[in-house]
Design a protein around this motif. Structure first.
Motif: not given
Length: 219
Positions: A74-98
């Motif tokens: 149900g939940v999908v994330c989008v992030m740039d692929a150039d290394g400017s963001f750390d994927p380890a931060e994704l749960p902090s964005l996805a959890d409130p949606v979930r």
């Protein structure tokens, strides 16, 4: 399993670090937008699902990746692929949606080093974000290149921009739909060596993005 859409154009140098940092339970989808540096092959060798996107444009890559995402989570994330963001931060964005506490969670970039976010790009972003706040009331300060939302809700917005106006159209569509939008700080790192942003990397790229976003605002 939460899918992570990575719009990609010549990011072969960044993909090994990026894909290795994906949190447990998060699955990358590399939406390759015509790379000439072997990005798609690198992604496949590292076990990432790869979607070939022949239509040029950031929005085209994001849209194709969202279509390819598994609707089961149900939940999908989008992030740039150039290394400017750390994927380890994704749960902090996805959890409130979930959890049902937000419909869209966007990252607000906080540069970790001088030069990570060039001044010309930061100023252009601030102007557009201010216009969004005034016009819609959304509490956003960044036209977010990293975000999380529900897949079916994103598709229901029927976003049409396939270029750099896509993130702005998303915010406008979310406002019209009455979405609860939250913004969280995320670290913004210098890009991987050998990569360059298609937007912030040059003044020309930034001007092109502004042109696309102005077209969205005018529409």
């Amino acid at each position: 399993m939460t899918d992570v859409v990575l719009p990609c154009l010549n990011e072969a140098a960044a993909l090994p670090w990026l894909l290795a940092r994906m949190p447990d339970g998060y699955r990358p989808i590399v939406a390759d937008n015509g790379s000439t540096d072997g990005s798609a092959g690198v992604a496949r060798r590292l076990g990432a699902r790869t979607v070939e996107v022949p239509q040029p444009g950031y929005g085209a890559a994001v849209h194709a990746g969202i279509l390819a995402a598994d609707p089961a989570d149900g939940v999908v994330c989008v992030m740039d692929a150039d290394g400017s963001f750390d994927p380890a931060e994704l749960p902090s964005l996805a959890d409130p949606v979930r959890a049902g506490d937000a419909d869209l969670v966007c990252g607000r970039r906080r540069p970790t080093a001088a030069g990570a976010w060039p001044v010309h790009a930061r100023l252009a972003n601030a102007v557009l974000a201010r216009r969004i706040r005034r016009g819609t009331g959304l509490p956003v300060h960044d036209i977010a290149p990293i975000r999380a939302a529900r897949r079916e809700a994103l598709l229901a917005l029927d976003l049409r921009d396939r270029r750099f106006g896509y993130p702005l159209e998303l915010l406008l569509g979310a406002a019209r739909a009455g979405w609860r939008v939250r913004e969280l700080d995320v670290a913004y790192h210098p890009r991987a060596a050998g990569t360059r942003s298609k937007v912030t990397g040059t003044v020309r790229g930034t001007l092109r993005a502004i042109h696309d976003m102005r077209a969205v605002l005018a529409g």
